[in-house]
Design a protein around this motif. Structure first.
Motif, PDB file in Angstrom:
ATOM      1  N   LEU C 276       0.900  -1.087  -0.130  1.00 57.07           N
ATOM      2  CA  LEU C 276       0.112  -0.082  -0.071  1.00 57.07           C
ATOM      3  C   LEU C 276       0.875   1.100  -0.013  1.00 57.07           C
ATOM      4  N   GLU C 277       2.075   1.191   0.088  1.00 59.75           N
ATOM      5  CA  GLU C 277       2.800   2.530   0.367  1.00 59.75           C
ATOM      6  C   GLU C 277       3.689   2.817  -0.922  1.00 59.75           C
ATOM      7  N   GLY C 278       3.489   2.577  -2.027  1.00 58.88           N
ATOM      8  CA  GLY C 278       4.267   2.944  -3.208  1.00 58.88           C
ATOM      9  C   GLY C 278       5.313   2.050  -3.472  1.00 58.88           C
ATOM     10  N   HIS C 279       6.390   1.797  -2.518  1.00 60.59           N
ATOM     11  CA  HIS C 279       7.532   1.180  -2.795  1.00 60.59           C
ATOM     12  C   HIS C 279       7.059  -0.534  -3.001  1.00 60.59           C
ATOM     13  N   GLY C 280       6.913  -0.841  -4.078  1.00 60.23           N
ATOM     14  CA  GLY C 280       6.800  -2.441  -4.384  1.00 60.23           C
ATOM     15  C   GLY C 280       6.908  -3.209  -3.490  1.00 60.23           C
ATOM     16  N   SER C 281       6.343  -4.424  -3.266  1.00 62.34           N
ATOM     17  CA  SER C 281       6.598  -5.387  -2.347  1.00 62.34           C
ATOM     18  C   SER C 281       6.522  -6.709  -3.099  1.00 62.34           C
ATOM     19  N   VAL C 282       7.599  -7.747  -2.933  1.00 58.93           N
ATOM     20  CA  VAL C 282       7.367  -8.954  -3.389  1.00 58.93           C
ATOM     21  C   VAL C 282       6.342  -9.798  -2.956  1.00 58.93           C
ATOM     22  N   LEU C 283       6.153  -9.413  -1.735  1.00 57.65           N
ATOM     23  CA  LEU C 283       5.086 -10.348  -1.050  1.00 57.65           C
ATOM     24  C   LEU C 283       3.556  -9.798  -1.260  1.00 57.65           C
ATOM     25  N   ALA C 284       3.603  -8.799  -1.748  1.00 57.88           N
ATOM     26  CA  ALA C 284       2.110  -7.961  -1.850  1.00 57.88           C
ATOM     27  C   ALA C 284       1.200  -8.989  -2.529  1.00 57.88           C
ATOM     28  N   PRO C 285       1.545  -9.658  -3.713  1.00 58.61           N
ATOM     29  CA  PRO C 285       0.822 -10.537  -4.588  1.00 58.61           C
ATOM     30  C   PRO C 285       0.398 -11.683  -3.643  1.00 58.61           C
ATOM     31  N   TRP C 286       1.326 -12.358  -2.831  1.00 57.39           N
ATOM     32  CA  TRP C 286       1.130 -13.423  -2.022  1.00 57.39           C
ATOM     33  C   TRP C 286       0.018 -13.141  -0.944  1.00 57.39           C
ATOM     34  N   MET C 287       0.277 -11.913  -0.431  1.00 50.78           N
ATOM     35  CA  MET C 287      -0.959 -11.608   0.726  1.00 50.78           C
ATOM     36  C   MET C 287      -2.243 -11.286   0.157  1.00 50.78           C
ATOM     37  N   TRP C 288      -2.321 -10.868  -0.970  1.00 52.81           N
ATOM     38  CA  TRP C 288      -3.671 -10.433  -1.838  1.00 52.81           C
ATOM     39  C   TRP C 288      -4.319 -11.575  -1.889  1.00 52.81           C
ATOM     40  N   ALA C 289      -3.402 -12.573  -2.224  1.00 54.38           N
ATOM     41  CA  ALA C 289      -3.802 -14.151  -2.703  1.00 54.38           C
ATOM     42  C   ALA C 289      -4.311 -14.767  -1.459  1.00 54.38           C
ATOM     43  N   SER C 290      -3.577 -14.480  -0.469  1.00 51.88           N
ATOM     44  CA  SER C 290      -4.045 -15.128   0.994  1.00 51.88           C
ATOM     45  C   SER C 290      -5.523 -14.614   1.090  1.00 51.88           C
ATOM     46  N   ILE C 291      -5.626 -13.206   1.121  1.00 50.59           N
ATOM     47  CA  ILE C 291      -7.008 -12.751   1.271  1.00 50.59           C
ATOM     48  C   ILE C 291      -7.981 -13.405   0.175  1.00 50.59           C
ATOM     49  N   PHE C 330       4.525 -17.178   5.811  1.00 51.27           N
ATOM     50  CA  PHE C 330       5.324 -16.262   5.155  1.00 51.27           C
ATOM     51  C   PHE C 330       5.174 -14.794   5.816  1.00 51.27           C
ATOM     52  N   GLY C 331       3.914 -14.404   5.503  1.00 51.78           N
ATOM     53  CA  GLY C 331       3.968 -12.780   6.006  1.00 51.78           C
ATOM     54  C   GLY C 331       4.272 -12.597   7.114  1.00 51.78           C
ATOM     55  N   LEU C 332       3.700 -13.281   8.199  1.00 55.79           N
ATOM     56  CA  LEU C 332       3.903 -13.046   9.652  1.00 55.79           C
ATOM     57  C   LEU C 332       5.204 -12.958   9.866  1.00 55.79           C
ATOM     58  N   VAL C 333       6.297 -13.651   9.649  1.00 56.33           N
ATOM     59  CA  VAL C 333       7.589 -13.696  10.089  1.00 56.33           C
ATOM     60  C   VAL C 333       8.378 -12.312   9.376  1.00 56.33           C
ATOM     61  N   ILE C 334       8.381 -12.614   8.036  1.00 53.28           N
ATOM     62  CA  ILE C 334       8.858 -11.381   7.133  1.00 53.28           C
ATOM     63  C   ILE C 334       8.120  -9.962   7.550  1.00 53.28           C
ATOM     64  N   GLY C 335       6.942  -9.793   7.771  1.00 53.81           N
ATOM     65  CA  GLY C 335       6.204  -8.404   8.011  1.00 53.81           C
ATOM     66  C   GLY C 335       6.861  -7.984   9.306  1.00 53.81           C
ATOM     67  N   GLY C 336       7.227  -8.812  10.069  1.00 56.46           N
ATOM     68  CA  GLY C 336       7.695  -8.355  11.597  1.00 56.46           C
ATOM     69  C   GLY C 336       9.160  -7.604  11.169  1.00 56.46           C
ATOM     70  N   PHE C 337       9.939  -8.079  10.286  1.00 55.60           N
ATOM     71  CA  PHE C 337      11.136  -7.495  10.137  1.00 55.60           C
ATOM     72  C   PHE C 337      11.267  -6.370   8.984  1.00 55.60           C
ATOM     73  N   ILE C 338      10.006  -6.192   8.523  1.00 53.33           N
ATOM     74  CA  ILE C 338       9.949  -4.986   7.427  1.00 53.33           C
ATOM     75  C   ILE C 338       8.930  -4.089   7.813  1.00 53.33           C
ATOM     76  N   PRO C 339       9.210  -2.746   7.854  1.00 54.14           N
ATOM     77  CA  PRO C 339      10.584  -2.096   7.741  1.00 54.14           C
ATOM     78  C   PRO C 339      11.488  -2.292   8.953  1.00 54.14           C
ATOM     79  N   ASN C 340      12.604  -2.281   8.936  1.00 48.51           N
ATOM     80  CA  ASN C 340      13.652  -2.869   9.697  1.00 48.51           C
ATOM     81  C   ASN C 340      13.832  -1.629  10.859  1.00 48.51           C
ATOM     82  N   PRO C 341      14.506  -1.844  11.841  1.00 46.66           N
ATOM     83  CA  PRO C 341      14.468  -0.828  13.074  1.00 46.66           C
ATOM     84  C   PRO C 341      14.927   0.632  12.700  1.00 46.66           C
TER      85      PRO C 341
END
Lengths: 271, 128, 385
Positions: C276-291, C330-341
């Motif tokens: 949703l934030e402009g900078h594309g995300s490799v995970l976005a198609p997957w997360m939308w597929a999940s929905i 997939f999303g849960l673990v990776i989403g926690g790390f992005i964005p980074n600290p």
């Protein structure tokens, strides 16, 4: 630590005389201006070590010197990869050092100022809480220490650190010696023959130069910065009311990274 | 016992296979290597502990050193003679025993152990 | 009973050999990782956990989900489930084995693994997770084996087994709660720092575990003379429906808190995951597929007609599994790390060796599952259940 100041001097002196490794201990007998400021608190007996970084005093040159001094001292290689990057201390801009404080109208000097980031040696460190083997733990003097002999490489501490202070050895750091390109990037690696490298599969980070403190020396970055500008980085014992860091904190407005998380960082910034 | 013959034949073949390396290597035992001392080590005469202990249990001492140094911050070791040593494999042990290949590796190879000390700690540069 | 696993038709042996081959591929890939280090994975300084830990989390859920047949059977005396509790228990065993293997392949320094027991740190959730998972596996092996051999002999299982069964029920909740605590107690990772993490984990577990069990029941019916039962599958379908609705409800709760409060830290990970934030995300198609899968699943599971038809129920269950697998594995673990600290986006995508190693772990799990289910089927056929 086990030794009091007098005992330490005795041992260090003896070791020095016998030429038994305590090479640097001799520095304690000829304190420069820098060490003079530490006179009241021997570096071997802090209760809560802290660092104050004066952002007005540091510039690109000092930052570069600090980073280089640290990474050379501890054989931290440049792996030419953002993915596998290992760093103990590094330069960062204001926006990314203090993401929650940043706004678009912040003054130019702050916006473009450079910050020096490192492990905060938090008084309430989440990394130590989560480590399943106590490979990272808090020493009595507050230093958040790493035991590379014990680390199993689960990387829970990296997930738990809110400051991105920890790096993992995704591969063997000594491949630097074999790879032509990396060899060129890291002349003389390992740069400090008296300090180990790491092996693949362990986490590493800043240790406030525990090995130097034990010999009565200041952390490598503090020493490096102070050769250029006095008190750019101040290191001392927060537990000691008369200490240099306490004096600096009394006289300046300082901020810490993400204090709202309750980890209680011990690295302060004068902005 | 059902299939008794088959079981016993199987057992004999199994045990035979297990023992094969022993028969194969019988009488070929290599002589245990003797660690070589550098001039500096010879001159010092006495190591951190007496020779017999160092030969049999140097790894216990090193283990104790690394734990007390890294975890307790106790960096000096007082030997029975009263001599104080800086507890460091890299800076103290190998300062004297700078001939790692003849002092450490030879014997480690012989007994088939591969301590991971050198994955991190830097070996002294040996003069060939 | 083990000998029943050694007699089977061609299809059974064919499946085992196929799984063994995949295990071999995974093992060779692991040897490569073992010698090169974890640098052959897509993980990085910023995203320091990835596919492996995601899969661990997902399969803890599948393991815990097995309790959804045990609980109604023993606490509510729902007798029909007595026929298939063993399938839930053995699914849990195979899942926990996969969990253990996913932890093992994720470790940077495997030879030192026992340090967790030599120098235990009771404040570390990972230490507790190891304990609850291993105990849960043991409980399920002992219970499953004893109940099944009693059934074979035509006697009632012994009393002490019942005690273990009662222990295993809250224990199933504990494994996924403790696994949620791995994430939910970490300061500074906003996506994980949520009090309903354990609740979300349990709801998705109680949807995906029984969903997989339904599919397995349908397969068992097809390949053997043992029919897990129409009523059983229908009741499981109801459980999946309730749990999955709860799971999506919890997701909406998270979205409300994040986007109504407008607190940046709470919104960032969602923004990234769904692109949703402009900078594309490799995970976005997957997360939308999940929905997308979730919507399909909700429709098929809520409409009574499609829930009660076994073919549409199967599609619904597959959609539940796909949706929760992407979201949690997939999303849960990776989403926690992005964005980074530092508020930066550094992306992650698993590498081929990383996927092959994971395939090897799945194959090991399904190998164990196949053998255990073969034993169950043989016994059930023998006693004419």
């Amino acid at each position: 630590m086990g030794l009091d100041r007098r005992e330490f001097l005795k041992v260090a002196g003896l070791a020095g005389l016998l030429g038994l490794g305590g090479k640097a201990a001799i520095d304690m007998f000829a304190p420069g201006e820098l060490e003079a400021s530490m006179e009241t608190i021997p570096l071997t007996e802090g209760k809560r070590w802290a660092m104050v970084i004066d952002v007005h005093k540091i510039d690109e040159t000092i930052i570069k010197k600090c980073v280089e001094a640290c990474h050379r001292e501890h054989n931290v290689p440049d792996l030419a990869s953002k993915k596998e990057e290992i760093k103990w201390i590094w330069k960062e801009d204001y926006e990314h050092s203090f993401p929650e404080r940043h706004h678009e109208y912040v003054g130019e000097d702050v916006e473009h100022g450079s910050f020096l980031l490192l492990c905060n040696h938090c008084s309430n460190p989440p990394c130590c809480r989560v480590c399943p083997t106590k490979a990272t733990w808090q020493r009595e003097d507050g230093i958040v220490m790493m035991d590379q002999h014990r680390c199993i490489g689960c990387r829970f501490c990296m997930a738990a650190c809110p400051f991105g202070a920890r790096s993992f050895n995704w591969g063997d750091p000594r491949r630097v010696l074999e790879d032509e390109k990396l060899k060129e990037l890291n002349p003389g690696y390992p740069t400090n023959q008296d300090y180990p490298t790491r092996s693949k599969g362990v986490v590493e980070k800043c240790t406030f130069c525990a090995e130097r403190l034990a010999k009565g020396q200041l952390p490598a970055c503090v020493e490096a910065a102070n050769t250029v500008k006095k008190d750019a980085l101040v290191f001392g014992d927060l537990d000691e009311p008369d200490s240099n860091v306490r004096a600096v904190l009394r006289n300046h407005y300082t901020i810490r990274r993400k204090p709202e998380l309750g980890t209680n960082p011990n690295v302060f910034y004068i902005v | 016992m059902y299939d008794g013959g088959k079981i016993i034949t199987g057992l004999i073949i199994g045990i035979g296979l297990l023992m094969a390396p022993f028969f194969y290597n019988a009488g070929k035992a290599a002589k245990a290597p003797e660690p070589e001392l550098t001039a500096k080590a010879k001159e010092a005469k006495q190591c951190v502990m007496e020779k017999a202990y160092m030969t049999s249990s140097h790894f216990s001492l090193l283990d104790d050193w690394r734990n007390t140094v890294v975890r307790d911050g106790e960096r000096y070791y007082t030997a029975k003679s009263g001599k104080v040593f800086y507890k460091s494999l890299q800076m103290t042990c190998l300062d004297c025993h700078s001939n790692k290949s003849k002092f450490c590796d030879q014997c480690h190879d012989y007994v088939g152990v591969d301590p991971y000390c050198w994955d991190c700690h830097i070996e002294p540069k040996e003069k060939k | 009973m083990l000998e029943t696993a050694l007699k089977g038709r061609q299809g059974y042996w064919g499946l085992l050999i196929f799984l063994l081959a995949l295990m071999g591929v995974g093992f060779v890939s692991y040897l490569y990782q073992f010698s090169e280090g974890l640098r052959i994975t897509g993980m990085s300084r910023d995203v320091s956990w990835g596919f492996y830990i995601g899969q661990l989390t997902y399969f803890v859920g599948i393991a815990a989900g097995g309790v959804m047949v045990v609980l109604p059977c023993y606490l509510h005396d729902y007798k029909a489930f007595g026929r298939i509790t063993i399938l839930g228990e053995f699914l849990a065993v195979a899942s926990v084995v996969m969990c253990g293997l996913f932890v093992i392949v994720d470790l940077g320094n495997l030879p030192r693994m026992l340090n967790i027991m030599i120098y235990p740190n009771p404040t570390s959730i990972l230490f507790w997770d190891m304990i609850v998972l291993n105990v849960y596996m043991l409980l399920n092996i002992i219970i499953g084996w004893n109940v099944l051999s009693a059934e074979r002999k035509g006697v009632h299982y012994q009393k002490w087994v019942k005690v273990l069964i009662y222990i295993s029920i809250p224990w199933a909740f504990s494994i996924h709660t403790v696994t949620a605590f791995l994430y939910a107690g970490i300061p500074g990772r906003h996506y994980w720092l949520t009090a309903i993490m354990a609740a979300r984990f349990l709801s998705s577990a109680f949807a995906s575990g029984p969903a997989l069990l339904i599919l397995l029941c349908l397969i068992v019916r097809k390949v053997s003379n043992f029919d897990p039962g129409k009523e059983q599958i229908r009741t499981l379908g109801g459980i999946v429906a309730y749990a999955f609705i709860l799971n999506m409800f919890f997701l909406l709760l998270e979205l409300f808190t994040a986007f109504y409060s407008q607190i940046p830290g709470h919104m960032h990970s969602f923004d990234y995951l769904f692109g949703l934030e402009g900078h594309g995300s490799v995970l976005a198609p997957w997360m939308w597929a999940s929905i997308g899968f979730a919507v399909v699943a909700l429709v098929l599971l809520i409409v009574p007609a499609t829930r009660r038809r076994e073919d549409t129920l199967a599609v619904g269950c597959a959609a539940v599994i796909a949706s929760t697998w992407i979201d949690k594995g997939f999303g849960l673990v990776i989403g926690g790390f992005i964005p980074n600290p530092f508020g930066r986006v550094f992306e992650y995508w698993p590498t081929t060796p990383e996927v092959l190693i994971s395939v090897g772990v799945w194959a090991t799990g399904f190998f164990i599952l196949t053998v255990l289910y073969k034993i169950v089927i043989s016994v059930k056929e023998e006693v004419g259940a």
